[in-house]
Motif scaffolding. Structure first.
Motif, PDB file in Angstrom:
ATOM      1  N   GLU A  12       0.835  -1.195   0.000  1.00  0.00           N
ATOM      2  CA  GLU A  12       0.000   0.000   0.000  1.00  0.00           C
ATOM      3  C   GLU A  12       0.872   1.247   0.000  1.00  0.00           C
ATOM      4  OE1 GLU A  12      -4.045  -0.824   2.389  1.00  0.00           O
ATOM      5  OE2 GLU A  12      -2.248  -1.024   3.636  1.00  0.00           O
ATOM      6  N   SER A  13       0.310   2.315  -0.521  1.00  0.00           N
ATOM      7  CA  SER A  13       1.032   3.586  -0.476  1.00  0.00           C
ATOM      8  C   SER A  13       0.849   4.272   0.868  1.00  0.00           C
ATOM      9  CB  SER A  13       0.519   4.518  -1.582  1.00  0.00           C
ATOM     10  OG  SER A  13      -0.851   4.844  -1.362  1.00  0.00           O
ATOM     11  N   GLY A  14      -0.287   4.054   1.506  1.00  0.00           N
ATOM     12  CA  GLY A  14      -0.590   4.780   2.729  1.00  0.00           C
ATOM     13  C   GLY A  14      -1.145   6.159   2.398  1.00  0.00           C
ATOM     14  N   ALA A  15      -1.708   6.806   3.394  1.00  0.00           N
ATOM     15  CA  ALA A  15      -2.288   8.138   3.180  1.00  0.00           C
ATOM     16  C   ALA A  15      -1.183   9.182   3.121  1.00  0.00           C
ATOM     17  CB  ALA A  15      -3.264   8.462   4.306  1.00  0.00           C
ATOM     18  N   TYR A  16      -1.450  10.237   2.377  1.00  0.00           N
ATOM     19  CA  TYR A  16      -0.503  11.347   2.343  1.00  0.00           C
ATOM     20  C   TYR A  16      -0.665  12.224   3.581  1.00  0.00           C
ATOM     21  CZ  TYR A  16       1.886  15.570   0.754  1.00  0.00           C
ATOM     22  OH  TYR A  16       2.721  16.669   0.661  1.00  0.00           O
ATOM     23  N   ALA A  61       6.844  11.641  -0.714  1.00  0.00           N
ATOM     24  CA  ALA A  61       5.639  10.843  -0.467  1.00  0.00           C
ATOM     25  C   ALA A  61       4.702  10.877  -1.668  1.00  0.00           C
ATOM     26  CB  ALA A  61       4.924  11.350   0.782  1.00  0.00           C
ATOM     27  N   VAL A  62       3.846   9.876  -1.763  1.00  0.00           N
ATOM     28  CA  VAL A  62       2.861   9.785  -2.842  1.00  0.00           C
ATOM     29  C   VAL A  62       1.606  10.535  -2.418  1.00  0.00           C
ATOM     30  CG1 VAL A  62       1.386   8.200  -4.132  1.00  0.00           C
ATOM     31  CG2 VAL A  62       3.774   7.606  -3.679  1.00  0.00           C
ATOM     32  N   TRP A 117      -2.452   3.915  -3.778  1.00  0.00           N
ATOM     33  CA  TRP A 117      -2.771   2.566  -4.226  1.00  0.00           C
ATOM     34  C   TRP A 117      -2.826   1.606  -3.047  1.00  0.00           C
ATOM     35  CZ3 TRP A 117       2.404   4.037  -4.346  1.00  0.00           C
ATOM     36  CH2 TRP A 117       3.307   3.153  -3.736  1.00  0.00           C
ATOM     37  N   SER A 118      -3.437   0.446  -3.314  1.00  0.00           N
ATOM     38  CA  SER A 118      -3.462  -0.628  -2.325  1.00  0.00           C
ATOM     39  C   SER A 118      -3.707  -1.956  -3.038  1.00  0.00           C
ATOM     40  CB  SER A 118      -4.568  -0.396  -1.287  1.00  0.00           C
ATOM     41  OG  SER A 118      -4.662  -1.512  -0.406  1.00  0.00           O
ATOM     42  N   TRP A 119      -2.828  -2.949  -2.776  1.00  0.00           N
ATOM     43  CA  TRP A 119      -2.990  -4.296  -3.308  1.00  0.00           C
ATOM     44  C   TRP A 119      -3.619  -5.224  -2.264  1.00  0.00           C
ATOM     45  CZ3 TRP A 119      -2.347  -4.872  -8.323  1.00  0.00           C
ATOM     46  CH2 TRP A 119      -1.426  -4.073  -9.026  1.00  0.00           C
ATOM     47  N   ARG A 120      -4.116  -4.686  -1.185  1.00  0.00           N
ATOM     48  CA  ARG A 120      -4.691  -5.516  -0.139  1.00  0.00           C
ATOM     49  C   ARG A 120      -5.878  -6.313  -0.708  1.00  0.00           C
ATOM     50  NH1 ARG A 120      -3.417  -5.563   4.915  1.00  0.00           N
ATOM     51  NH2 ARG A 120      -2.299  -3.559   4.738  1.00  0.00           N
ATOM     52  N   ASP A 121      -5.892  -7.604  -0.380  1.00  0.00           N
ATOM     53  CA  ASP A 121      -6.894  -8.550  -0.889  1.00  0.00           C
ATOM     54  C   ASP A 121      -6.807  -8.715  -2.405  1.00  0.00           C
ATOM     55  OD1 ASP A 121      -7.897  -8.838   1.707  1.00  0.00           O
ATOM     56  OD2 ASP A 121      -9.266  -7.124   1.455  1.00  0.00           O
ATOM     57  N   ARG A 144       8.715   6.471   4.021  1.00  0.00           N
ATOM     58  CA  ARG A 144       9.384   7.733   3.713  1.00  0.00           C
ATOM     59  C   ARG A 144       9.420   8.655   4.939  1.00  0.00           C
ATOM     60  NH1 ARG A 144      12.941   7.676  -0.232  1.00  0.00           N
ATOM     61  NH2 ARG A 144      12.147   6.607  -2.085  1.00  0.00           N
ATOM     62  N   TRP A 145       8.331   8.675   5.704  1.00  0.00           N
ATOM     63  CA  TRP A 145       8.320   9.525   6.895  1.00  0.00           C
ATOM     64  C   TRP A 145       9.302   8.993   7.939  1.00  0.00           C
ATOM     65  CZ3 TRP A 145       7.991  14.012   8.610  1.00  0.00           C
ATOM     66  CH2 TRP A 145       7.668  14.319   9.944  1.00  0.00           C
ATOM     67  N   ARG A 146       9.412   7.694   8.045  1.00  0.00           N
ATOM     68  CA  ARG A 146      10.390   7.100   8.961  1.00  0.00           C
ATOM     69  C   ARG A 146      11.812   7.485   8.529  1.00  0.00           C
ATOM     70  NH1 ARG A 146      11.102   4.941  14.096  1.00  0.00           N
ATOM     71  NH2 ARG A 146      13.069   3.787  14.072  1.00  0.00           N
TER      72      ARG A 146
END
Length: 295
Positions: A142-146, A201-202, A208-212, A167-169
């Protein structure tokens, strides 16, 4: 190479009938009044390689240039049958290049469509991203939230398993003394980390998310790698095209030099040009080059 006035090898003895009446003969050379001063020098012995007289009719000086532009054209101007081999090789390589590019473009469109239809569908993303963006979709689920909390100040994603969280880490580890202890929001350390996050960051437009949808992600990964192989094959074909141009240029240059100024003979053989062959192999096509020798 201009014709030299030095006879190479063992000079034959000349009789009185072959020179003017006034002549001097020694064990190594013959001088006469009719002999130019430039030629009144002893023969120079050598081993295997000797300079020969000009071979064949004059050749056009522009033949190597023509071969550099269109392989085989210089050989055609020199009336050499191997011009066909260069032209056929050029056509074959260009066809292979265009085929590889077509395959790469088709596979690129396929993985981009898969990203839009599956990974980005829930977020309404349709804009095309950069090459690095699509490679990132391989590496993160997943990209995660911006911005985790819309409105007000920017709140970066904190989940390190997502791309934005990663990226934040990285920003915190780079600019903070302790990545787990936030400095004051208005401090220089915090602001530098936030600027880094904003640049890398995106945004929500590319979320995006490839979950499931792990199966679709596997297909995506294989498709993007197949596209990479196709584009690499296209680059390889361009490299072989360049080699074909260079080989044709060298071949034409050697032929022109031999015809205009004579060549170099080795053990009774003279250099006549460069041979180029394209041999099919299991992994593709192998280029073989050699020197053509004639008596």
């Amino acid at each position: 190479m201009a014709a030299m006035g030095v006879m190479v090898g063992v000079s034959p003895r000349l009789t009185a009938q072959t020179v003017s009446p006034v002549a001097m003969r020694t064990d190594r050379f013959v001088l006469s009044e009719a002999t130019p001063l430039a030629l009144r020098r002893p023969a120079v012995a050598t081993s295997a390689a000797v300079f020969t007289a000009p071979a064949g009719p004059p050749a056009p000086w522009w033949a190597p240039v023509a071969s550099a532009v269109v392989p085989g054209s210089g050989q055609f101007a020199l009336k050499q049958q191997r011009s066909v081999a260069y032209l056929v090789a050029e056509a074959f390589l260009l066809v292979q290049y265009m085929s590889a590019r077509r395959d790469g473009n088709r596979e690129r469109d396929a993985y981009r469509a898969l990203a839009v239809d599956v990974a980005r569908k829930a977020f309404g993303g349709t804009q095309q991203g950069s090459w690095e963006y699509y490679e990132t979709l391989e590496q993160f689920l997943e990209s995660g939230a911006y911005d985790r909390v819309p409105g007000g100040a920017l709140d970066p994603e904190t989940d390190p398993t997502t791309y934005n969280g990663f990226r934040w880490r990285l920003a915190r580890e780079t600019y903070w003394l302790n990545p787990d202890v936030a400095p004051a929001v208005g401090s220089a350390e915090y602001q530098r980390a936030l600027d880094f996050y904003q640049r890398n960051a995106v945004s929500d437009a590319f979320r995006w998310s490839w979950r499931d949808a792990q199966l679709e992600q596997n297909v995506y990964v294989e498709t993007i790698r197949s596209a990479n192989r196709s584009y690499q094959r296209a680059v390889n074909m361009l490299g072989v095209v360049a080699v074909n141009h260079l080989a044709s240029l060298i071949d034409a240059y050697v032929s022109v030099r031999v015809r205009r100024y004579g060549g170099v003979s080795v053990a009774g053989y003279a250099v006549d040009g460069v041979q180029v062959r394209y041999v099919p192999t299991e992994g593709g096509t192998t280029l073989q080059t050699g020197v053509r020798l004639v008596r």
